[in-house]
Design an enzyme around this catalytic site. Structure first.
Site, short mmCIF file in Angstrom:
data_model
loop_
_atom_site.label_atom_id
_atom_site.label_comp_id
_atom_site.label_asym_id
_atom_site.label_seq_id
_atom_site.Cartn_x
_atom_site.Cartn_y
_atom_site.Cartn_z
N LYS A 1 0.82 -1.21 0.00
CA LYS A 1 0.00 0.00 0.00
C LYS A 1 0.86 1.26 0.00
O LYS A 1 0.43 2.31 -0.47
CB LYS A 1 -0.94 0.00 1.20
CG LYS A 1 -2.02 -1.09 1.12
CD LYS A 1 -3.10 -0.83 2.15
CE LYS A 1 -3.99 -2.00 2.48
NZ LYS A 1 -4.53 -2.80 1.44
N LYS B 1 -3.23 1.49 8.86
CA LYS B 1 -3.31 0.34 7.96
C LYS B 1 -1.95 -0.32 7.79
O LYS B 1 -0.94 0.38 7.65
CB LYS B 1 -3.67 0.83 6.56
CG LYS B 1 -5.11 0.85 6.24
CD LYS B 1 -5.27 1.15 4.76
CE LYS B 1 -6.67 1.61 4.51
NZ LYS B 1 -6.89 1.93 3.10
N GLY C 1 -7.33 -8.38 2.90
CA GLY C 1 -8.39 -9.07 3.61
C GLY C 1 -8.83 -8.35 4.89
O GLY C 1 -9.35 -8.96 5.81
N GLY C 2 -8.61 -7.03 4.93
CA GLY C 2 -9.07 -6.24 6.08
C GLY C 2 -8.24 -6.41 7.35
O GLY C 2 -8.61 -5.88 8.39
N HIS D 1 -17.40 2.01 -1.24
CA HIS D 1 -16.27 1.34 -1.86
C HIS D 1 -16.66 1.08 -3.32
O HIS D 1 -17.59 0.34 -3.61
CB HIS D 1 -15.99 0.00 -1.15
CG HIS D 1 -14.95 -0.84 -1.83
ND1 HIS D 1 -13.76 -1.19 -1.23
CD2 HIS D 1 -14.90 -1.40 -3.05
CE1 HIS D 1 -13.04 -1.92 -2.07
NE2 HIS D 1 -13.73 -2.07 -3.18
N GLU E 1 -9.27 -0.16 -6.48
CA GLU E 1 -10.29 0.13 -5.48
C GLU E 1 -10.22 1.61 -5.12
O GLU E 1 -9.13 2.14 -4.89
CB GLU E 1 -10.06 -0.73 -4.23
CG GLU E 1 -10.19 -2.22 -4.51
CD GLU E 1 -10.16 -3.09 -3.25
OE1 GLU E 1 -10.70 -4.21 -3.31
OE2 GLU E 1 -9.61 -2.66 -2.22
N ARG F 1 -4.92 -9.19 -9.43
CA ARG F 1 -5.38 -10.56 -9.66
C ARG F 1 -6.85 -10.52 -10.02
O ARG F 1 -7.47 -9.46 -10.01
CB ARG F 1 -5.20 -11.38 -8.38
CG ARG F 1 -5.90 -10.68 -7.22
CD ARG F 1 -5.92 -11.49 -5.95
NE ARG F 1 -6.21 -10.66 -4.79
CZ ARG F 1 -7.42 -10.29 -4.41
NH1 ARG F 1 -8.49 -10.63 -5.09
NH2 ARG F 1 -7.59 -9.53 -3.34
P1 ADP Z 1 -11.57 -9.49 -2.75
O1 ADP Z 1 -12.05 -8.13 -2.99
O2 ADP Z 1 -11.25 -10.24 -3.98
O3 ADP Z 1 -12.37 -10.24 -1.77
P2 ADP Z 1 -9.63 -9.58 -0.70
O4 ADP Z 1 -8.47 -8.66 -0.51
O5 ADP Z 1 -10.69 -9.56 0.34
O6 ADP Z 1 -10.18 -9.23 -2.10
O7 ADP Z 1 -9.05 -11.07 -0.84
C1 ADP Z 1 -9.60 -12.15 -1.57
C2 ADP Z 1 -9.19 -13.44 -0.92
O8 ADP Z 1 -7.82 -13.49 -0.70
C3 ADP Z 1 -9.87 -13.63 0.40
O9 ADP Z 1 -10.19 -15.00 0.55
C4 ADP Z 1 -8.82 -13.18 1.40
O10 ADP Z 1 -8.98 -13.84 2.62
C5 ADP Z 1 -7.54 -13.59 0.69
N1 ADP Z 1 -6.43 -12.68 0.95
C6 ADP Z 1 -6.30 -11.40 0.57
N2 ADP Z 1 -5.14 -10.87 0.93
C7 ADP Z 1 -4.48 -11.83 1.58
C8 ADP Z 1 -3.21 -11.92 2.20
N3 ADP Z 1 -2.36 -10.90 2.21
N4 ADP Z 1 -2.86 -13.09 2.78
C9 ADP Z 1 -3.71 -14.12 2.76
N5 ADP Z 1 -4.91 -14.11 2.17
C10 ADP Z 1 -5.31 -13.00 1.60
P1 ADP Z 2 -7.60 -4.48 2.16
O1 ADP Z 2 -6.29 -4.63 1.48
O2 ADP Z 2 -7.64 -5.16 3.48
O3 ADP Z 2 -8.73 -4.80 1.25
P2 ADP Z 2 -8.30 -1.66 1.78
O4 ADP Z 2 -7.33 -0.54 1.85
O5 ADP Z 2 -8.77 -2.04 0.43
O6 ADP Z 2 -7.66 -2.91 2.53
O7 ADP Z 2 -9.55 -1.30 2.69
C1 ADP Z 2 -10.57 -2.23 2.98
C2 ADP Z 2 -11.85 -1.50 3.36
O8 ADP Z 2 -11.65 -0.64 4.49
C3 ADP Z 2 -12.40 -0.59 2.28
O9 ADP Z 2 -13.18 -1.29 1.36
C4 ADP Z 2 -13.20 0.41 3.09
O10 ADP Z 2 -14.44 -0.12 3.47
C5 ADP Z 2 -12.39 0.57 4.36
N1 ADP Z 2 -11.45 1.70 4.27
C6 ADP Z 2 -10.18 1.65 3.82
N2 ADP Z 2 -9.58 2.86 3.90
C7 ADP Z 2 -10.50 3.70 4.41
C8 ADP Z 2 -10.50 5.10 4.77
N3 ADP Z 2 -9.42 5.85 4.63
N4 ADP Z 2 -11.63 5.63 5.29
C9 ADP Z 2 -12.71 4.87 5.49
N5 ADP Z 2 -12.79 3.57 5.18
C10 ADP Z 2 -11.70 2.97 4.66
MG MG Z 3 -9.14 -3.88 -0.54
#
Ligand code: ADP
Ligand code: ADP
Ligand code: MG
Length: 490
Positions: A117, A159, A165-166, A209, A276, A293
């Site tokens: 990130k 973050k 995966g949050g 989002h 995103e 991906r």
């Molecule tokens: P999507 O929007 O496709 O759901 P996610 O970031 O939530 O994107 O990830 C998709 C899948 O990959 C989910 O099953 C999540 O648990 C897994 N995943 C994502 N990032 C990681 C990571 N850094 N390590 C392990 N699993 C991950």
């Molecule tokens: P991940 O790699 O775990 O998917 P993201 O950066 O895509 O992480 O963020 C996951 C979710 O967290 C977003 O879809 C949104 O709902 C929330 N989020 C992320 N950044 C922000 C922000 N700056 N303010 C509010 N919500 C956020």
């Molecule tokens: Mg994301």
């Protein structure tokens, strides 16, 4: 180079999804399965399948040595990683190309750049993409980060730079909470990603989002496949996705899609990827991250554009130039996807396990079930709780919601408790129906999304029906009381 045989380094629904396209393209498939997965469809729907034995994920689906060995021995010329698992693992990509195999995905450098990130934000700044105000520098000193947060203004979001995966995220609303939240985020990040670096972002209240699907062919042709709205999330993970988003009209849509293409062009991206964005209530949008991906929610895009994204991934990886123009890609109708999880929404979303007695199916046109399980197979806690995705397509959003309501009743997953009724409650919530959604929807309406108390008369009727069904039960082992509840439209 033409791809003739693909090894799919994944399991479940996404492995089956890739098999489907390969079959249509006349490409042979090789799949992998663990002892536990040996009865799942991905182990017998491919042309060849190889056992990974028993063991941890690192010893099986993440075992790079073993996977590459099987690829070589089976004569596969390419590897599709699906999502999750090894899909964003640069070491795996490097090893694949060292073995003269093709990785069906972007280049190692693109994954490296966008997988983090921090580095991705630096690049976005360079090419002029709007970023959420924040700090993504190298200084990780706690007091320094606190001072930066004060400058940004609370609330802020901490973050993990390697996050996904949050995981590794913490909202901080006041200065006093900062240090403890920072420690928590770092601990979680270290556990999940072996990297505890963090960045700070302004926390945007009630955003949406919105993401844009991209595909590039490696011949400098970059395309977008429009937007997806993924605001219905629980713990930062998507639950319901749809396209087109109701958040904006054609002007803003065009702007956001063009910005995504600018990113793809700016980083010489090849293959499928997703940008995103966070869309703030004032309609400003900001780059969030790129997923390099195929995404879980890609089917909704396929439904409204008619393009097969896995096919485009394969064609891009084989070096083909696409013979279509951006204007050939149209967004028609409306599509919604719900993620079916083996979890109990009425019991703190705890994972559930068991034998699937019957999945069920819908005969309606425009209903698609992407599912890696079959009747009689088992769900355990060893893998991701997402067991299937149900996708519908209709002329407009209202019809799509109504079609989803019907389809979700027909796809029942009898035998295992799922989030099915919970999904129905979201779909039928007046604010969802009117499109007034944001990323805190589930949190804000938590009480209204709980099962409603059933009126006494209705309960009595259900008991009578249950007694009747007990006599006439045809599904072995199914508790008819539970099955009635499964059918209830609450
Ligand atoms: P999507 O929007 O496709 O759901 P996610 O970031 O939530 O994107 O990830 C998709 C899948 O990959 C989910 O099953 C999540 O648990 C897994 N995943 C994502 N990032 C990681 C990571 N850094 N390590 C392990 N699993 C991950
Ligand atoms: P991940 O790699 O775990 O998917 P993201 O950066 O895509 O992480 O963020 C996951 C979710 O967290 C977003 O879809 C949104 O709902 C929330 N989020 C992320 N950044 C922000 C922000 N700056 N303010 C509010 N919500 C956020
Ligand atoms: Mg994301």
């Amino acid at each position: 180079m033409k791809i003739n045989k693909v090894l799919i380094a994944n399991r479940g629904e996404i492995a089956l999804r890739v098999i489907k396209t390969c079959k249509r393209m006349g490409i042979k498939t090789v799949t992998l399965y663990t002892e536990e997965d040996k009865h799942l469809p991905h182990s017998y729907m491919s042309d060849e399948a190889y056992p990974l034995g028993q063991g941890t994920l690192a010893e099986t689906y993440l075992n790079q040595d073993l996977i590459i060995k099987i690829a070589k021995e089976s004569g596969a010329d390419a590897i599709h990683p699906g999502y999750g698992f090894l899909s964003e693992n640069t070491e795996f990509c490097k090893r694949i190309s060292e073995e003269n195999l093709i990785f069906i995905g972007p280049s190692v450098s693109a994954i490296e750049l966008m997988g983090d990130k921090k580095t991705s934000k630096v690049k976005m700044e360079e090419i002029g993409i709007p970023l959420i105000p924040g700090y993504h520098g190298d200084n990780q000193d706690a007091e320094f980060l606190k001072t930066e947060s004060k400058k940004i203004g609370f609330p802020v979001l901490i973050k993990a730079t390697a996050g996904g995966g949050g995981k590794g995220m913490r909202i901080v609303r006041t200065e006093a909470e900062f240090i403890e939240a920072l420690e928590g985020a770092k601990r979680e990040a270290l556990n999940a990603f072996s990297n505890d670096k963090v960045l700070i972002e302004k926390y945007i209240e009630n955003p949406r989002h919105i993401e844009v699907q991209l595909v590039s062919d490696g011949q400098n042709n970059h395309y977008h496949f429009y937007d997806r709205e993924c605001s219905i999330q629980r713990r930062y993970q998507k639950v319901i996705e749809e396209t087109p988003s109701v958040a904006f009209g054609s002007e803003l849509r065009e702007e956001i899609c063009k910005t995504a293409v600018k990113i793809s062009t700016g980083i010489d991206y090849v293959g499928a990827g997703t940008i995103e964005f966070i869309l703030a209530p004032d309609n400003n949008f900001y780059f969030l991250e790129m997923n390099t991906r195929l995404q879980v929610e890609h089917p909704v895009t396929e439904m409204v554009t008619g393009f097969d994204l896995v096919e485009l991934q394969i064609r891009a990886a084989s070096g083909e130039a696409f013979n279509f123009k951006q204007s050939d890609i149209k967004q028609t109708g409306h599509s919604i996807e719900v993620r079916i999880y083996a979890e109990d929404p009425d019991n703190n979303f705890l994972p559930t396990i068991g034998k699937i007695q019957k999945i069920g199916h819908s005969k309606e046109e425009g209903v698609r079930l992407d599912c890696g399980f079959a009747d009689g197979t088992y769900i355990s806690v060893n893998y991701d709780p997402m067991i299937a995705k149900l996708i519908v397509f209709a002329d407009n959003r209202e019809l799509a919601i109504s079609k989803m309501n019907t389809a979700i009743n027909e796809i029942l997953f009898n035998g295992v408790k799922t989030n099915r009724d919970y999904l129905k409650r979201i779909l039928n919530h007046p604010k969802f129906k009117s499109g007034e959604i944001h990323t805190h929807f589930i949190e804000v309406y938590a009480d209204e999304l709980k099962p409603q108390e059933i009126p006494f008369e209705e309960k009595a009727g259900l008991i009578a029906a249950s007694l009747f069904l007990n006599k006439n039960n045809t599904v072995a082992g199914t508790n008819s009381w539970n099955s009635i509840f499964n059918f209830r439209n609450i």
